[in-house]
Design a protein around this motif. Sequence first.
Motif, mmCIF file in Angstrom:
data_model
loop_
_atom_site.group_PDB
_atom_site.id
_atom_site.type_symbol
_atom_site.label_atom_id
_atom_site.label_comp_id
_atom_site.label_asym_id
_atom_site.label_seq_id
_atom_site.Cartn_x
_atom_site.Cartn_y
_atom_site.Cartn_z
ATOM 1 N N ALA A 171 -3.865 -4.526 -0.004
ATOM 2 C CA ALA A 171 -5.324 -4.428 0.070
ATOM 3 C C ALA A 171 -5.858 -3.593 -1.096
ATOM 4 C CB ALA A 171 -5.752 -3.825 1.403
ATOM 5 N N LEU A 172 -5.115 -2.535 -1.430
ATOM 6 C CA LEU A 172 -5.505 -1.646 -2.526
ATOM 7 C C LEU A 172 -5.566 -2.426 -3.842
ATOM 8 C CD1 LEU A 172 -5.977 1.320 -1.890
ATOM 9 C CD2 LEU A 172 -3.689 1.831 -2.743
ATOM 10 N N ILE A 173 -4.573 -3.304 -4.023
ATOM 11 C CA ILE A 173 -4.547 -4.132 -5.233
ATOM 12 C C ILE A 173 -5.737 -5.095 -5.195
ATOM 13 C CG2 ILE A 173 -3.119 -5.686 -6.662
ATOM 14 C CD1 ILE A 173 -1.719 -3.009 -5.985
ATOM 15 N N ALA A 174 -5.927 -5.702 -4.014
ATOM 16 C CA ALA A 174 -7.006 -6.685 -3.873
ATOM 17 C C ALA A 174 -8.362 -6.062 -4.190
ATOM 18 C CB ALA A 174 -6.996 -7.258 -2.466
ATOM 19 N N GLU A 175 -8.526 -4.797 -3.803
ATOM 20 C CA GLU A 175 -9.816 -4.139 -4.028
ATOM 21 C C GLU A 175 -9.925 -3.548 -5.427
ATOM 22 O OE1 GLU A 175 -9.707 -1.276 -0.915
ATOM 23 O OE2 GLU A 175 -9.655 -2.849 0.617
ATOM 24 N N GLY A 176 -8.887 -3.716 -6.240
ATOM 25 C CA GLY A 176 -8.909 -3.178 -7.583
ATOM 26 C C GLY A 176 -8.742 -1.671 -7.630
ATOM 27 N N GLN A 177 -8.239 -1.096 -6.558
ATOM 28 C CA GLN A 177 -8.074 0.354 -6.498
ATOM 29 C C GLN A 177 -6.745 0.804 -7.116
ATOM 30 O OE1 GLN A 177 -10.396 2.502 -4.943
ATOM 31 N NE2 GLN A 177 -11.712 0.722 -4.776
ATOM 32 N N ALA A 178 -5.839 -0.137 -7.287
ATOM 33 C CA ALA A 178 -4.572 0.202 -7.924
ATOM 34 C C ALA A 178 -4.081 -1.041 -8.645
ATOM 35 C CB ALA A 178 -3.537 0.653 -6.893
ATOM 36 N N ALA A 179 -3.231 -0.844 -9.654
ATOM 37 C CA ALA A 179 -2.694 -1.979 -10.393
ATOM 38 C C ALA A 179 -1.425 -2.446 -9.721
ATOM 39 C CB ALA A 179 -2.407 -1.566 -11.829
ATOM 40 N N LYS A 180 -1.079 -3.719 -9.923
ATOM 41 C CA LYS A 180 0.095 -4.263 -9.245
ATOM 42 C C LYS A 180 1.370 -3.524 -9.645
ATOM 43 C CE LYS A 180 1.283 -8.057 -12.406
ATOM 44 N NZ LYS A 180 0.518 -7.674 -13.612
ATOM 45 N N GLU A 181 1.364 -2.933 -10.846
ATOM 46 C CA GLU A 181 2.542 -2.178 -11.295
ATOM 47 C C GLU A 181 2.794 -0.959 -10.411
ATOM 48 O OE1 GLU A 181 0.142 -3.248 -13.246
ATOM 49 O OE2 GLU A 181 1.080 -4.509 -14.781
ATOM 50 N N ALA A 182 1.768 -0.554 -9.650
ATOM 51 C CA ALA A 182 1.900 0.658 -8.838
ATOM 52 C C ALA A 182 2.590 0.399 -7.503
ATOM 53 C CB ALA A 182 0.513 1.266 -8.595
ATOM 54 N N ILE A 183 2.789 -0.892 -7.165
ATOM 55 C CA ILE A 183 3.307 -1.220 -5.818
ATOM 56 C C ILE A 183 4.622 -0.504 -5.475
ATOM 57 C CG2 ILE A 183 4.176 -3.093 -4.336
ATOM 58 C CD1 ILE A 183 2.051 -4.922 -5.598
ATOM 59 N N PRO A 184 5.643 -0.564 -6.353
ATOM 60 C CA PRO A 184 6.914 0.077 -5.965
ATOM 61 C C PRO A 184 6.759 1.571 -5.682
ATOM 62 C CG PRO A 184 7.213 -1.328 -7.893
ATOM 63 C CD PRO A 184 5.743 -1.248 -7.646
ATOM 64 N N GLU A 185 5.981 2.251 -6.521
ATOM 65 C CA GLU A 185 5.848 3.703 -6.323
ATOM 66 C C GLU A 185 5.109 4.030 -5.039
ATOM 67 O OE1 GLU A 185 5.104 6.454 -9.821
ATOM 68 O OE2 GLU A 185 4.955 4.446 -10.739
ATOM 69 N N ILE A 186 4.058 3.241 -4.760
ATOM 70 C CA ILE A 186 3.297 3.495 -3.525
ATOM 71 C C ILE A 186 4.189 3.280 -2.303
ATOM 72 C CG2 ILE A 186 1.381 2.688 -2.086
ATOM 73 C CD1 ILE A 186 -0.130 2.027 -4.677
ATOM 74 N N LEU A 187 4.939 2.172 -2.318
ATOM 75 C CA LEU A 187 5.796 1.883 -1.161
ATOM 76 C C LEU A 187 6.886 2.942 -1.003
ATOM 77 C CD1 LEU A 187 6.151 -2.012 -1.203
ATOM 78 C CD2 LEU A 187 4.755 -0.587 0.319
#
Lengths: 454, 643
Positions: free
Chosen positions: B536-552
Amino acid sequence: MGDPLHGYTGILRERLASKGLSIGDRVRVSRRGAVYEGILMPRHALTGRQIIVVKLDNGYNVGIRVDENTIIEKIPWRGGKHRRGVLSAEIVMHPPKPDPSKPQVSVISTGGTIASRVEYETGAVKPALSSRDLLAVVPEIGSMARIDAEILYSILSEDMTPKHWEGIVDAVARSFEKGSVGVVVTHGTDTMGYTAAALSFAFRSLPGPVVLVGSQRSSDRPSSDAAFNLMASVLAAVKAPFGEVVVVMHGETGDTYALAHRGTKVRKMHTSRRDAFQSINDRPLAAIWPYEGRLEILSRNYRVRGDLSVENGFDDKVALIKTYPGISPEIIDVLVDKGYHGIVVEATGLGHTPGRLVEPIRRAVEEGIPVVITSQCLFGRTNLNVYINGRRLLEAGVIPGSDMLPETAYAKLSWILRRTRDLGEVRRMMLENMAGEINPHHDLGLYPRWDHGF
Amino acid sequence: MASSLDYGELGLKVGLEIHQQLNTKRKLFCESPTMLTDEEGGVFERRLRPTQSELGEIDVAAFFEWRRGRVYVYQAPRNTSCLVEADEEPPHEISREAVLISLAVAKALHSRPVDEVHVMRKIVIDGSNTTGFQRTAIVAMGGYVDVGDKRIGIQTICVEEDAARKIEEHGGRVTYRLDRLGIPLIEIATAPDISSPEEAEHVAFRIGQLLRLTGRVKRGLGTIRQDLNVSIRGGAKTEIKGVQRLDLIAKVVEYEALRQKRLLEIRDELRGRGVSEDDVKLNIVDLTEALKNTGSRVLRRALSRGGRILGLRLPGFAGLLGREVQPGRRLGTELADYARFWGGVGGLFHSDELPGYGITGEEVEAVRRILECGENDAFIIVADREDKAREALEAVVARAKWALRGVPPETRAANPDGTTRYMRPQPGAARMYPETDIPPLEITGEMLREAEKLAPEPPEAKLKRFVEQHGLSRDLAQQILMDLRLDLYEKLADKYGDRVPPTIIASTIVSTIKQLRGEGTPVENLADEHIEQTIALIAEGQAAKEAIPEILEYLARNPQATAREAAEKLGLSRLTRGQAEKIVEEIIGQNKRIVEERGMRAMGLIMGRVMARVRGRIDGKTVAEIVRQKLREALEEEHRNHT
């Protein structure tokens, strides 16, 4: 089950009959390519659907629609293909041998299934009828007493009438005369409180406890409360020091202790819980731990074991009615006109009826019909002096029921009216505490604490 | 040792019973929600008592549980259990939703629904059901599932109640929590058409996948459970209960085939020695006097408690009791299982393991003399209260007689290593009877039409849709189809697919999580909500897709946090263009000399330094744009200054 096609009706029934089929036969049912083989089962659902029930070889029942595409055949039983393991999956319970040195306890059955067996094929519940059966199902009671079992009735408790109370009183009296130290009466739970109250008045003195017992989970299931309650009852019959009529049932939801409630103070307060029976406006007489063989007296205020003294007989022209906002005065008039001998009113609050009922009640009393006032609140005592309608009812001649349960007042009035129809005498007896039905002393703790969520 | 088995030659036959929790709104027979809880709630205790048939017969396992005087303690959480689970109120009508899901599964398995569903009571008296029985009903019969090019028959599809959750057990008191009791399960029983261990695992996987494709089943540990029925030619059908892990199925089948083969070999050897069933006799001899000074701690403890040491001879069994039938389990172990179940004793000693356990060679010789054992004979010793020891030896003799017939039909329980242990004899007729509190449910045309809508999309159709409509690569589509979180993928692709490419959602689920696990991240802490919040964060433009691994990774380590909090904590919140421009200006300022020297050729270096600070917070393309622009501006300004 007398009907060979129990539960089947209409065309389906004719079709099964024309094949010479009856319940328990082996059948093959085919419908649209599917084939089901098994035992023809009775239908218990009262729906009249054109569906037959077959028990498959894996033990499951399934319902199969019968229409023009369905073929039903009777087929022969398959011979002994049943394969047994190393040691069989079933063993047979043998009843313990009766021990002549133990005191005798009579178990009188009036209906319900306090002890029963299951016909696994059909699921039918067969009550354990003889002493031997009873001991086989609940062997623990054999180590407490020598059991003398008797079947008096096989009726649902909601079908019980004052005539049946009389039959139970006679049977209990006979059991004591035969030398039993206590008597257990198994009873359906719906009206067990009424019967307990009625018996309490009929026995003026008792050589031992008369224990009414039932079950809230029927005995055809492993979790039934029946065996636990029966064990507690037999223990009470042997050990309790009182000569009173009591109801013995679960004290809490768990299988830890049972309670012996005085017959005149006990009421079924829940539709389904094991601990549905509770003493109202009083404390139970005793707590019983059947697995420990222990009985503890909770109330010292009991009648001790004495001689047997019976005054049997109940008037069945007594009405128990409840007032409500829309009640019409005619209801009282109808009872008077129909020749009723007595009326117990479950009034509101401290013992009030709508003002419009005062005149019909006055007329009833004038015609010699006693009117007893109890409260729908159940907890607490009537007091007709506080508000105007109460004072008007008193002036009209009603008998205040103090803290008596409506059901107890009803049983008591039924019993009194067979002794006397004299209004003054009826009043005197209703106000007299004859069987612990009136508790003059209510302390703060007698009212339960409900769960308020905080 | 077992991989050398030729299953074709052995005539291996395996049937599966797959139990899967359904994700319904309410439980099967009451209004409680279908979820587990940490809350203990109110506590009460009960006992159960076996019901008797008309002839007084009772189920033997039920009888033993009762005779042991077991007390069951129940924890009743207020939110997830009610009076029905406490067995204080009759069951409500069967959950229509659970029946509909089962009908949908039946449809996918080409199975034929019954016309009326009848609920049965199956006696289970270990306390896991407060009633003492499990409610179960057949919804459909027949059908098949194709696995590879093999067609596996389906026998029955049932709905049933899950059991209460066991919390602890000690000293004859077993504690259960009522939250799980009554959650609907679907049970799918296959025909014994499976002929190898690997095939058993494939079929289990295929059926599990089909269930997941409905999107209406629960997942996670304990939500799916397999029972196996295994036999080989000349052997017997063994029911094996409670295999929780898919990857254990092949091993359990293999070990059971091996066990039956070895038991048949032992039978042949006994027959070869001329032993017959009648030779195995219940001649129990009291050995207490002979062993009264033993150094064996087990025997001494039994004696000190007033027990006796009893023994008997097993003619012709010498050497066979120690014969391994499964890794680490011998024929002697099988006899000991019987002694424990039927006699309630702790175990037994057999002559193939003696001298040992503190029993000396002289003592063994003395016992052999007393029991009149010949060279080929074995013996058994049991030490306990006399009645228990006798019952144990009776069971040992009954089992030893079966050694001459081959494989006894039994219900066995799976051990964590894939071996099995004796659980009880196979249940007989005194186990199932109608649940009269629940009216039968007629399956109407309307219900069948409703179920049709729930029927799982065939995997092939789903694959095609993922490739053609979602734009997944065939490989990724295949992976997501196999993944436990398939339903989550579909939900997220539906919800966010217009703003986040489904490929990113799919690879987050199948690759990122796997990669994190490989790095030692506790990914088991990741709930669906964590993954959804991140997407959802990516969808809302609040984070870049590159951030997914670190967030998880952060969420796996801090499961109570939200994805937004994680992004903030990690400094991964998306940068605005203005913020990025400031950072670029700052870095150009810090590297003034290099920029002056190299001009636009400093682009690569500046870009590298900027990305090191903003990676995951803004995409690289935008950064390059800004750097190029800012560099140009800086050079132009410098040029002006110089002129």
